[in-house]
Motif scaffolding. Structure first.
Motif, PDB file in Angstrom:
ATOM      1  N   PHE A 176     -64.924 -14.594  60.973  1.00 14.86           N
ATOM      2  CA  PHE A 176     -63.692 -13.916  61.351  1.00 14.86           C
ATOM      3  C   PHE A 176     -62.504 -14.863  61.285  1.00 14.86           C
ATOM      4  N   LEU A 177     -62.691 -16.099  61.774  1.00 15.36           N
ATOM      5  CA  LEU A 177     -61.615 -17.082  61.735  1.00 15.36           C
ATOM      6  C   LEU A 177     -61.213 -17.412  60.311  1.00 15.36           C
ATOM      7  N   LEU A 178     -62.206 -17.602  59.455  1.00 16.59           N
ATOM      8  CA  LEU A 178     -61.923 -17.961  58.077  1.00 16.59           C
ATOM      9  C   LEU A 178     -61.194 -16.839  57.358  1.00 16.59           C
ATOM     10  N   ILE A 179     -61.626 -15.601  57.557  1.00 11.84           N
ATOM     11  CA  ILE A 179     -60.968 -14.474  56.919  1.00 11.84           C
ATOM     12  C   ILE A 179     -59.548 -14.320  57.453  1.00 11.84           C
ATOM     13  N   SER A 180     -59.374 -14.491  58.767  1.00  8.84           N
ATOM     14  CA  SER A 180     -58.058 -14.336  59.371  1.00  8.84           C
ATOM     15  C   SER A 180     -57.082 -15.364  58.836  1.00  8.84           C
ATOM     16  N   SER A 181     -57.565 -16.601  58.645  1.00  8.59           N
ATOM     17  CA  SER A 181     -56.669 -17.671  58.211  1.00  8.59           C
ATOM     18  C   SER A 181     -56.326 -17.574  56.741  1.00  8.59           C
ATOM     19  N   ALA A 182     -57.017 -16.707  56.011  1.00  4.74           N
ATOM     20  CA  ALA A 182     -56.798 -16.627  54.568  1.00  4.74           C
ATOM     21  C   ALA A 182     -56.083 -15.357  54.135  1.00  4.74           C
ATOM     22  N   THR A 183     -55.475 -14.648  55.091  1.00  3.66           N
ATOM     23  CA  THR A 183     -54.901 -13.358  54.760  1.00  3.66           C
ATOM     24  C   THR A 183     -53.517 -13.464  54.146  1.00  3.66           C
ATOM     25  N   ALA A 184     -52.865 -14.611  54.212  1.00  4.30           N
ATOM     26  CA  ALA A 184     -51.477 -14.714  53.761  1.00  4.30           C
ATOM     27  C   ALA A 184     -51.360 -14.977  52.273  1.00  4.30           C
ATOM     28  N   CYS A 185     -52.485 -15.252  51.567  1.00  7.17           N
ATOM     29  CA  CYS A 185     -52.446 -15.576  50.141  1.00  7.17           C
ATOM     30  C   CYS A 185     -51.417 -16.665  49.869  1.00  7.17           C
ATOM     31  N   ASP A 186     -51.617 -17.810  50.493  1.00 11.46           N
ATOM     32  CA  ASP A 186     -50.651 -18.904  50.419  1.00 11.46           C
ATOM     33  C   ASP A 186     -50.416 -19.398  49.005  1.00 11.46           C
ATOM     34  N   ALA A 193     -40.180 -27.820  58.542  1.00 13.51           N
ATOM     35  CA  ALA A 193     -39.880 -26.389  58.464  1.00 13.51           C
ATOM     36  C   ALA A 193     -40.497 -25.649  59.638  1.00 13.51           C
ATOM     37  N   ALA A 194     -39.797 -24.607  60.079  1.00  6.74           N
ATOM     38  CA  ALA A 194     -40.354 -23.613  60.990  1.00  6.74           C
ATOM     39  C   ALA A 194     -40.732 -22.407  60.145  1.00  6.74           C
ATOM     40  N   GLY A 195     -41.963 -21.893  60.314  1.00  5.48           N
ATOM     41  CA  GLY A 195     -42.442 -20.774  59.510  1.00  5.48           C
ATOM     42  C   GLY A 195     -42.647 -19.529  60.345  1.00  5.48           C
ATOM     43  N   VAL A 196     -42.562 -18.389  59.698  1.00  8.11           N
ATOM     44  CA  VAL A 196     -42.778 -17.104  60.381  1.00  8.11           C
ATOM     45  C   VAL A 196     -44.240 -17.008  60.827  1.00  8.11           C
ATOM     46  N   PRO A 197     -44.561 -16.059  61.722  1.00 10.32           N
ATOM     47  CA  PRO A 197     -45.929 -15.966  62.251  1.00 10.32           C
ATOM     48  C   PRO A 197     -47.026 -15.899  61.198  1.00 10.32           C
ATOM     49  N   SER A 198     -46.788 -15.245  60.063  1.00  7.74           N
ATOM     50  CA  SER A 198     -47.822 -15.143  59.034  1.00  7.74           C
ATOM     51  C   SER A 198     -48.135 -16.492  58.405  1.00  7.74           C
ATOM     52  N   LEU A 199     -47.231 -17.448  58.519  1.00  7.45           N
ATOM     53  CA  LEU A 199     -47.451 -18.802  58.020  1.00  7.45           C
ATOM     54  C   LEU A 199     -47.891 -19.735  59.144  1.00  7.45           C
ATOM     55  N   PHE A 200     -47.374 -19.496  60.339  1.00 15.03           N
ATOM     56  CA  PHE A 200     -47.745 -20.300  61.508  1.00 15.03           C
ATOM     57  C   PHE A 200     -49.201 -20.049  61.909  1.00 15.03           C
ATOM     58  N   LYS A 201     -49.655 -18.806  61.777  1.00 17.46           N
ATOM     59  CA  LYS A 201     -51.059 -18.430  61.984  1.00 17.46           C
ATOM     60  C   LYS A 201     -51.596 -18.846  63.356  1.00 17.46           C
ATOM     61  N   ASP A 202     -50.820 -18.578  64.390  1.00 20.58           N
ATOM     62  CA  ASP A 202     -51.226 -18.921  65.766  1.00 20.58           C
ATOM     63  C   ASP A 202     -51.536 -20.407  65.918  1.00 20.58           C
ATOM     64  N   ASN A 236     -55.271 -25.003  72.211  1.00 21.28           N
ATOM     65  CA  ASN A 236     -54.381 -24.764  73.339  1.00 21.28           C
ATOM     66  C   ASN A 236     -53.074 -24.158  72.844  1.00 21.28           C
ATOM     67  N   TYR A 237     -52.462 -24.818  71.890  1.00 16.09           N
ATOM     68  CA  TYR A 237     -51.279 -24.303  71.197  1.00 16.09           C
ATOM     69  C   TYR A 237     -51.041 -25.197  69.980  1.00 16.09           C
ATOM     70  N   GLY A 238     -50.460 -24.632  68.943  1.00 16.08           N
ATOM     71  CA  GLY A 238     -50.096 -25.427  67.780  1.00 16.08           C
ATOM     72  C   GLY A 238     -51.231 -26.281  67.260  1.00 16.08           C
ATOM     73  N   ALA A 239     -50.980 -27.582  67.164  1.00 17.01           N
ATOM     74  CA  ALA A 239     -51.976 -28.533  66.661  1.00 17.01           C
ATOM     75  C   ALA A 239     -52.777 -29.177  67.789  1.00 17.01           C
ATOM     76  N   VAL A 240     -52.647 -28.661  69.006  1.00 13.84           N
ATOM     77  CA  VAL A 240     -53.287 -29.248  70.182  1.00 13.84           C
ATOM     78  C   VAL A 240     -54.544 -28.454  70.552  1.00 13.84           C
ATOM     79  N   TRP A 241     -55.664 -29.165  70.686  1.00 11.43           N
ATOM     80  CA  TRP A 241     -56.945 -28.588  71.083  1.00 11.43           C
ATOM     81  C   TRP A 241     -57.385 -29.227  72.396  1.00 11.43           C
ATOM     82  N   ASP A 242     -58.178 -28.501  73.200  1.00  9.77           N
ATOM     83  CA  ASP A 242     -58.604 -29.090  74.470  1.00  9.77           C
ATOM     84  C   ASP A 242     -59.949 -28.550  74.929  1.00  9.77           C
ATOM     85  N   THR A 243     -60.517 -29.231  75.928  1.00  3.86           N
ATOM     86  CA  THR A 243     -61.739 -28.805  76.593  1.00  3.86           C
ATOM     87  C   THR A 243     -61.705 -29.299  78.030  1.00  3.86           C
ATOM     88  N   SER A 244     -62.250 -28.509  78.919  1.00  3.33           N
ATOM     89  CA  SER A 244     -62.383 -28.906  80.328  1.00  3.33           C
ATOM     90  C   SER A 244     -63.776 -29.432  80.623  1.00  3.33           C
TER      91      SER A 244
END
Length: 264
Positions: free
Chosen positions: A13-23, A60-69, A194-202
């Protein structure tokens, strides 16, 4: 087995979601610019002042379809404006460091990147326009043989909470999963974005830490295993650690009918 099947479905699901913009397609839009690059470096990807050193400050700042959460953070795009009098055929390459909320433009660039689209000596003229028509496509990132790196964020708190930022992700991919384990252990703990390029674990393991990443590559995903010890047991917030690997893969999402569209 059931957990593995669930993980594989989630990964798909993640892979398909990240590939929907046809970059890889050539897109057409308008771009504007921020007067200072600091507006982009403090953006939604969380790079902070480190972003000012990315590609000479061509940000650059990109629109949501390029930012991809956040998965699109660090991706590279070649952009060139359509004003043939002012602008060069090569345009410029930018790195996505922020989220653009303006639905009238796909990108808002740093002024340095905006000027770089112009022919030599015409940077000020293009700035006066403020908004220009452009075409763009995603291209592989090249950090001049710089390895993928991990920065331990200041909000990390020993012994359990670990937050990291991913830097210098080469190629044309997205990181869609990440695990951490104590060196020589097979007990992996997943991190979440967590957000952007930041990942975390507790639930961070103790001792020296190793990492593995799931990236989009080819028409599927692949695991990237970092060197045995990435973060030492005595890690410190604010430090940047070398993973010992470079990512050069290019994701090949199906983009019919633009697969054969040439960049003329």
């Amino acid at each position: 087995m059931q957990k593995m099947a669930i993980f594989q479905c989630f990964l798909f699901f993640l892979l398909i979601s990240s590939a929907t913009a046809c970059d890889r397609c050539v897109h057409h839009t308008k771009v504007a610019y921020f007067s200072t690059a600091s507006a982009l470096s403090s953006g939604a990807c969380g790079y902070g002042s480190l972003a000012l050193g990315f590609h000479g400050g061509h940000l650059a700042a990109g629109v949501p379809s390029l930012f991809k959460d956040g998965a699109g953070c660090g991706s590279c795009f070649q952009i060139r404006c359509k004003n043939t009098t002012l602008c060069s055929r090569a345009g410029t390459t930018v790195i996505l460091t922020d989220l653009n909320h303006n639905n009238q433009t796909d990108f808002v660039l740093s002024s340095r990147a905006f000027m770089a689209m112009a022919n030599k000596g015409m940077g000020q003229q293009i700035l006066k326009l403020g908004l220009v028509d452009v075409e763009y496509k995603r291209v592989p990132c090249n950090y001049n043989k710089q390895n993928l790196a991990i920065r331990v964020e200041e909000m990390s708190k020993k012994p359990n909470y670990l937050a990291i930022k991913v830097l210098y992700q080469g190629g044309q991919t997205e990181i869609v999963g990440m695990d951490v384990a104590q060196v020589d252990s097979s007990r992996w703990t997943y991190l979440t974005r967590n957000y952007g390029a930041v990942w975390d674990t507790s639930n961070a393991p103790s001792g020296p830490l190793q990492f593995r990443f799931v990236v989009t590559g080819g028409y599927d995903g692949k695991w990237i295993w970092a060197k045995k010890t990435v973060i030492p047991a005595d890690w410190k917030a604010g430090e940047v650690y070398d993973t010992g690997v470079q990512i050069s893969d290019i994701a090949q999402e199906p983009c019919y009918p633009c697969d054969d569209e040439n960049w003329r």
